[in-house]
Design an enzyme around this catalytic site. Structure first.
Site, mmCIF file in Angstrom:
data_model
loop_
_atom_site.group_PDB
_atom_site.id
_atom_site.type_symbol
_atom_site.label_atom_id
_atom_site.label_comp_id
_atom_site.label_asym_id
_atom_site.label_seq_id
_atom_site.Cartn_x
_atom_site.Cartn_y
_atom_site.Cartn_z
ATOM 1 C CE LYS A 1 26.387 -17.911 -16.623
ATOM 2 N NZ LYS A 1 27.718 -17.297 -16.588
ATOM 3 C CG ASP B 1 27.975 -20.423 -18.673
ATOM 4 O OD1 ASP B 1 27.596 -21.229 -17.803
ATOM 5 O OD2 ASP B 1 28.981 -19.712 -18.537
#
Length: 82
Positions: free
Chosen positions: A78, A75
């Site tokens: 992000k 991730d």
């Protein structure tokens, strides 16, 4: 230094490097997860399951560790998204 001492030194150095890399990756994953309170611990859980799947597929310990690191960073995009 004799060869035995050098080998011991380099093994200890490698273990220390692995610990540092692991802690750095975990800290970075915690920073990513901290952006959203609903995702707290998400990257750590993904890393745990990825490593377990690798183990069950009879992957080497080194490959499982790489899977874990990759999962921790899944991730990272992000960080730049508002």
């Amino acid at each position: 230094m004799n060869i035995g001492e050098r080998i011991k030194y380099f093994r200890e150095q490698k273990e220390n490097d692995i610990r540092i890399i692991s802690q750095t990756m975990k800290t970075f994953a915690e920073m990513i997860d901290a952006k959203d309170p609903y995702t707290k611990g998400h990257s750590m859980r993904v890393a745990y399951y990825a490593k377990e799947i690798g183990r069950r597929l009879n992957m080497s310990e080194e490959e499982c560790s790489k899977l874990s690191y990759i999962a921790l960073m899944h991730d990272c995009g992000k960080m730049g998204v508002p």
